[in-house]
Design an enzyme around this catalytic site. Structure first.
Site, mmCIF file in Angstrom:
data_model
loop_
_atom_site.group_PDB
_atom_site.id
_atom_site.type_symbol
_atom_site.label_atom_id
_atom_site.label_comp_id
_atom_site.label_asym_id
_atom_site.label_seq_id
_atom_site.Cartn_x
_atom_site.Cartn_y
_atom_site.Cartn_z
ATOM 1 N N HIS A 237 0.764 -1.142 -0.058
ATOM 2 C CA HIS A 237 -0.055 -0.015 0.109
ATOM 3 C C HIS A 237 0.827 1.097 -0.014
ATOM 4 O O HIS A 237 0.742 2.234 -0.960
ATOM 5 C CB HIS A 237 -0.858 0.099 1.313
ATOM 6 C CG HIS A 237 -1.596 -1.179 1.481
ATOM 7 N ND1 HIS A 237 -2.941 -1.292 0.589
ATOM 8 C CD2 HIS A 237 -1.741 -1.918 2.436
ATOM 9 C CE1 HIS A 237 -3.436 -2.483 1.188
ATOM 10 N NE2 HIS A 237 -2.835 -2.911 2.215
HETATM 11 C C1 BDR Z 1 -3.180 0.958 5.349
HETATM 12 O O1 BDR Z 1 -3.241 0.581 6.602
HETATM 13 C C2 BDR Z 1 -2.030 0.066 7.101
HETATM 14 O O2 BDR Z 1 -1.998 -1.042 7.939
HETATM 15 C C3 BDR Z 1 -0.975 -0.129 6.111
HETATM 16 O O3 BDR Z 1 0.013 0.467 6.622
HETATM 17 C C4 BDR Z 1 -1.475 0.876 5.070
HETATM 18 O O4 BDR Z 1 -0.952 2.192 5.378
HETATM 19 C C5 BDR Z 1 -3.856 0.041 4.299
HETATM 20 O O5 BDR Z 1 -5.177 -0.004 4.605
#
Ligand code: BDR
Ligand code: CA
Length: 307
Positions: A237
């Site tokens: 992500h």
């Molecule tokens: C986001 O949530 C976190 O767990 C990850 O680091 C990312 O930024 C994804 O939904």
């Protein structure tokens, strides 16, 4: 060199995003700030310091920010990132301390002094950024763009409607999306195109001196994704928000009005994206809709190899 500040809550993908940004030749990382999110603030701060210590970037100032969301209790994600926030590899203790100024003061000082507007890359809950905008509205014109990981056009990962970062602090997200600043949104709809499957994890293992650590981080991340979501190619992500700054051509965006739901019990934290412009309201966000997956992974391998 493009001046940037990363705001993070490490987190496995945050750690990879930090390493990617540090390996990119054309980013000038002015600071790293931390926020409570995946795990509480003390741990996210320690994790950011550990990663920067590991890769020898103790020159980058790190400052701790908000320990909890603007109006809500903190909701964390140990089920995905483990108790430490970076479970998996052995990562040594940090060898430097956080800056005494808090995140908001550090960012404000940097914005004030920078000779050119600075790009912010927040990849955790948007609490620090909302506080910065509240406390220093006069510095808005010192922000070139906000490239954020958060939200989604469609699917959620924390509730059926909401992505984690926006779910944790929807009020902050609303203030940021409503700020009038140029925003690029890298939501789940594009970050899920950056899933690191076994082939990518294998290749990452040999990407530079820290490829082994990255691969181990992603093996752990893959195991929790398998358990919680039923697939084992965990999306990178947060690195997508870094890639969108390094190589905007890799991310196709579409201007949309994005509003954040803060009230509904069912859909709180949803980013409501006006894809077809049916509201007739002015778009406030460039929403990522398509990622050049191969280009993204090449950029990641190259950046990590430079560390
Ligand atoms: C986001 O949530 C976190 O767990 C990850 O680091 C990312 O930024 C994804 O939904
Ligand atoms: Ca994150």
């Amino acid at each position: 060199m493009k001046p940037v500040i990363l705001d993070v809550d490490p987190g496995h993908d945050d750690a990879v995003a930090l390493m990617m940004a540090c390996g990119a030749p054309d980013l000038d990382i002015l600071a790293v700030t931390t926020v409570a999110g995946n795990v509480p603030l003390e741990k996210t701060t320690r994790n950011a310091l550990r990663i920067l210590s590991l890769i020898g970037r103790t020159d980058v100032p790190v400052a701790a920010g908000a320990a909890s969301p603007l109006e809500r209790p903190l909701y964390t994600a140990e089920s995905i990132h483990g108790e430490s926030g970076l479970d998996g590899p052995e990562i040594p203790d940090p060898i430097f301390e956080p800056d005494e100024r808090g995140a908001v003061d550090l960012i404000a000082g940097i914005l004030r002094e920078s000779s050119e507007p600075v790009t912010l890359i927040p990849v955790g809950p948007l609490t620090n950024i909302a506080m910065l905008l509240r406390e220093h509205p006069e510095l808005k014109n010192r922000i070139a763009r906000i490239s954020l990981m958060g939200g989604s056009v469609g699917l959620g990962n924390t509730t059926p409607a909401a992505e984690f970062n926006v779910y944790v602090d929807p009020e902050a997200a609303r203030e940021v999306f409503d700020s009038g600043l140029p925003i690029t949104m890298c939501g789940l709809n594009v970050t899920h195109q950056a899933g690191a499957g076994p082939a990518e994890r294998d290749r990452l293992r040999s990407a530079g001196r820290f490829g082994g650590v990255v691969a181990e981080l992603l093996e752990f991340f893959a195991s929790t994704y398998q358990r919680v979501f039923g697939f084992d190619a965990p999306p990178l992500h947060d690195p997508v928000a870094v890639a969108a700054v390094l190589r905007p051509d890799l991310l196709t965006t579409r201007p949309m009005r994005v509003d954040v739901e803060c009230d509904s019990e069912l859909t709180c934290g949803e980013t409501v994206c006006d894809f077809y412009g049916v509201t007739g309201r002015q778009p406030n966000t460039r929403v990522g809709v398509e990622l050049d997956r191969d280009g993204f992974f090449e950029l990641l391998y190259e950046s990590l190899a430079r560390l």
